[in-house]
Design a protein around this motif. Sequence first.
Motif, PDB file in Angstrom:
ATOM      1  N   ILE A   1       0.828  -1.204   0.000  1.00 51.10           N
ATOM      2  CA  ILE A   1       0.000   0.000   0.000  1.00 51.10           C
ATOM      3  C   ILE A   1       0.865   1.257   0.000  1.00 51.10           C
ATOM      4  N   GLY A   2       1.876   1.303   0.858  1.00 50.28           N
ATOM      5  CA  GLY A   2       2.722   2.494   0.958  1.00 50.28           C
ATOM      6  C   GLY A   2       3.487   2.794  -0.316  1.00 50.28           C
ATOM      7  N   VAL A   3       4.129   1.782  -0.882  1.00 48.61           N
ATOM      8  CA  VAL A   3       4.943   1.992  -2.084  1.00 48.61           C
ATOM      9  C   VAL A   3       4.068   2.321  -3.297  1.00 48.61           C
ATOM     10  N   LEU A   4       2.974   1.583  -3.477  1.00 47.63           N
ATOM     11  CA  LEU A   4       2.104   1.863  -4.626  1.00 47.63           C
ATOM     12  C   LEU A   4       1.467   3.247  -4.530  1.00 47.63           C
ATOM     13  N   THR A   5       1.109   3.662  -3.331  1.00 45.24           N
ATOM     14  CA  THR A   5       0.531   4.992  -3.173  1.00 45.24           C
ATOM     15  C   THR A   5       1.563   6.063  -3.464  1.00 45.24           C
ATOM     16  N   GLY A   6       2.775   5.886  -2.968  1.00 44.96           N
ATOM     17  CA  GLY A   6       3.840   6.840  -3.279  1.00 44.96           C
ATOM     18  C   GLY A   6       4.100   6.918  -4.775  1.00 44.96           C
ATOM     19  N   ALA A   7       4.115   5.766  -5.440  1.00 42.16           N
ATOM     20  CA  ALA A   7       4.305   5.738  -6.895  1.00 42.16           C
ATOM     21  C   ALA A   7       3.135   6.424  -7.605  1.00 42.16           C
ATOM     22  N   TRP A   8       1.929   6.230  -7.076  1.00 45.16           N
ATOM     23  CA  TRP A   8       0.749   6.852  -7.686  1.00 45.16           C
ATOM     24  C   TRP A   8       0.820   8.375  -7.563  1.00 45.16           C
ATOM     25  N   ILE A   9       1.266   8.882  -6.412  1.00 47.40           N
ATOM     26  CA  ILE A   9       1.425  10.324  -6.220  1.00 47.40           C
ATOM     27  C   ILE A   9       2.429  10.861  -7.235  1.00 47.40           C
ATOM     28  N   LEU A  10       3.547  10.157  -7.419  1.00 44.05           N
ATOM     29  CA  LEU A  10       4.563  10.563  -8.390  1.00 44.05           C
ATOM     30  C   LEU A  10       3.996  10.538  -9.810  1.00 44.05           C
ATOM     31  N   LEU A  11       3.248   9.492 -10.147  1.00 45.87           N
ATOM     32  CA  LEU A  11       2.644   9.398 -11.471  1.00 45.87           C
ATOM     33  C   LEU A  11       1.678  10.563 -11.724  1.00 45.87           C
ATOM     34  N   MET A  12       0.862  10.886 -10.722  1.00 43.16           N
ATOM     35  CA  MET A  12      -0.069  12.005 -10.899  1.00 43.16           C
ATOM     36  C   MET A  12       0.685  13.315 -11.055  1.00 43.16           C
ATOM     37  N   HIS A  13       1.826  13.457 -10.378  1.00 43.30           N
ATOM     38  CA  HIS A  13       2.648  14.662 -10.539  1.00 43.30           C
ATOM     39  C   HIS A  13       3.200  14.748 -11.957  1.00 43.30           C
ATOM     40  N   VAL A  14       3.773  13.636 -12.426  1.00 41.27           N
ATOM     41  CA  VAL A  14       4.370  13.609 -13.767  1.00 41.27           C
ATOM     42  C   VAL A  14       3.314  13.922 -14.833  1.00 41.27           C
ATOM     43  N   MET A  15       2.091  13.437 -14.626  1.00 42.65           N
ATOM     44  CA  MET A  15       1.016  13.677 -15.588  1.00 42.65           C
ATOM     45  C   MET A  15       0.344  15.039 -15.388  1.00 42.65           C
TER      46      MET A  15
ATOM     47  N   ILE B   1      -5.828   1.091  -4.651  1.00 46.33           N
ATOM     48  CA  ILE B   1      -4.612   0.634  -3.969  1.00 46.33           C
ATOM     49  C   ILE B   1      -4.902   0.128  -2.558  1.00 46.33           C
ATOM     50  N   PRO B   2      -5.551   0.924  -1.684  1.00 49.00           N
ATOM     51  CA  PRO B   2      -5.811   0.366  -0.352  1.00 49.00           C
ATOM     52  C   PRO B   2      -6.815  -0.779  -0.370  1.00 49.00           C
ATOM     53  N   PHE B   3      -7.777  -0.729  -1.300  1.00 53.49           N
ATOM     54  CA  PHE B   3      -8.745  -1.817  -1.375  1.00 53.49           C
ATOM     55  C   PHE B   3      -8.047  -3.130  -1.686  1.00 53.49           C
ATOM     56  N   LEU B   4      -7.200  -3.126  -2.720  1.00 49.22           N
ATOM     57  CA  LEU B   4      -6.491  -4.354  -3.099  1.00 49.22           C
ATOM     58  C   LEU B   4      -5.522  -4.802  -2.010  1.00 49.22           C
ATOM     59  N   GLY B   5      -4.782  -3.850  -1.422  1.00 48.89           N
ATOM     60  CA  GLY B   5      -3.839  -4.205  -0.364  1.00 48.89           C
ATOM     61  C   GLY B   5      -4.540  -4.830   0.831  1.00 48.89           C
TER      62      GLY B   5
ATOM     63  N   LYS C   1      -3.708  -3.376  11.162  1.00 45.69           N
ATOM     64  CA  LYS C   1      -2.253  -3.537  11.140  1.00 45.69           C
ATOM     65  C   LYS C   1      -1.703  -3.127   9.771  1.00 45.69           C
ATOM     66  N   ILE C   2      -2.413  -3.547   8.748  1.00 51.32           N
ATOM     67  CA  ILE C   2      -1.986  -3.223   7.377  1.00 51.32           C
ATOM     68  C   ILE C   2      -2.154  -1.732   7.119  1.00 51.32           C
ATOM     69  N   LEU C   3      -3.307  -1.183   7.486  1.00 46.00           N
ATOM     70  CA  LEU C   3      -3.612   0.218   7.217  1.00 46.00           C
ATOM     71  C   LEU C   3      -2.700   1.182   7.954  1.00 46.00           C
ATOM     72  N   LEU C   4      -2.378   0.865   9.186  1.00 41.29           N
ATOM     73  CA  LEU C   4      -1.631   1.806  10.005  1.00 41.29           C
ATOM     74  C   LEU C   4      -0.339   2.248   9.331  1.00 41.29           C
ATOM     75  N   VAL C   5       0.489   1.306   8.988  1.00 43.62           N
ATOM     76  CA  VAL C   5       1.763   1.660   8.372  1.00 43.62           C
ATOM     77  C   VAL C   5       1.556   2.124   6.931  1.00 43.62           C
ATOM     78  N   GLY C   6       0.631   1.486   6.213  1.00 41.96           N
ATOM     79  CA  GLY C   6       0.353   1.927   4.842  1.00 41.96           C
ATOM     80  C   GLY C   6      -0.077   3.384   4.799  1.00 41.96           C
ATOM     81  N   PHE C   7      -0.924   3.783   5.747  1.00 42.64           N
ATOM     82  CA  PHE C   7      -1.393   5.164   5.790  1.00 42.64           C
ATOM     83  C   PHE C   7      -0.269   6.114   6.199  1.00 42.64           C
ATOM     84  N   VAL C   8       0.568   5.708   7.136  1.00 31.84           N
ATOM     85  CA  VAL C   8       1.696   6.555   7.542  1.00 31.84           C
ATOM     86  C   VAL C   8       2.642   6.767   6.353  1.00 31.84           C
ATOM     87  N   LEU C   9       2.904   5.699   5.601  1.00 32.34           N
ATOM     88  CA  LEU C   9       3.756   5.833   4.410  1.00 32.34           C
ATOM     89  C   LEU C   9       3.106   6.747   3.372  1.00 32.34           C
ATOM     90  N   TYR C  10       1.785   6.618   3.198  1.00 32.06           N
ATOM     91  CA  TYR C  10       1.062   7.483   2.263  1.00 32.06           C
ATOM     92  C   TYR C  10       1.145   8.939   2.703  1.00 32.06           C
TER      93      TYR C  10
END
Length: 139
Positions: free
Chosen positions: A12-26, A49-53, A81-90
């Motif tokens: 969740i954290g890595v894909l969300t970070g990549a998604w933010i970068l992709l939206m910036h590039v676009m 992303i969070p739904f699939l994760g 447990k999954i959301l906590l760190v995923g959200f902090v990374l996001y």
Amino acid sequence: KMKNPQKYRFLIGVLTGAWILLMHVMGVYHQVKSGPFNIHWMEYLSVVIPFLGLYLGIKNYRDNINGGRLEFFGGLIEGFKILLVGFVLYAAASTLYVQYADSNLLTMDYYQRIGGAGLVGILFNIVISLMLMNRQHNL
């Protein structure tokens, strides 16, 4: 071998970070937005992303770690447990993006979206736990 929540937190954290970068590039953050919440259509897709994760993480917990059994609250706990760190990374990726890539986005609206993402994650956790549980009498 990573423990179940760690793998999906990372996902969740890595894909969300990549998604933010992709939206910036676009150039998403600088395009005209539409819809009832003034959000670009690509931002709506980010909920996948969070739904699939969460789905994959809770399902993996049920099938491979908990012997095929899942009570509602067990699913909620695993999901949190999954959301906590995923959200902090996001949130960290969003904050870094705003500070270093686009300080013009430093608005209350942007941070309200981060909070909204947390709320969406909690709602997804409830729905997915209900979908995957197999011991309804313990709801």
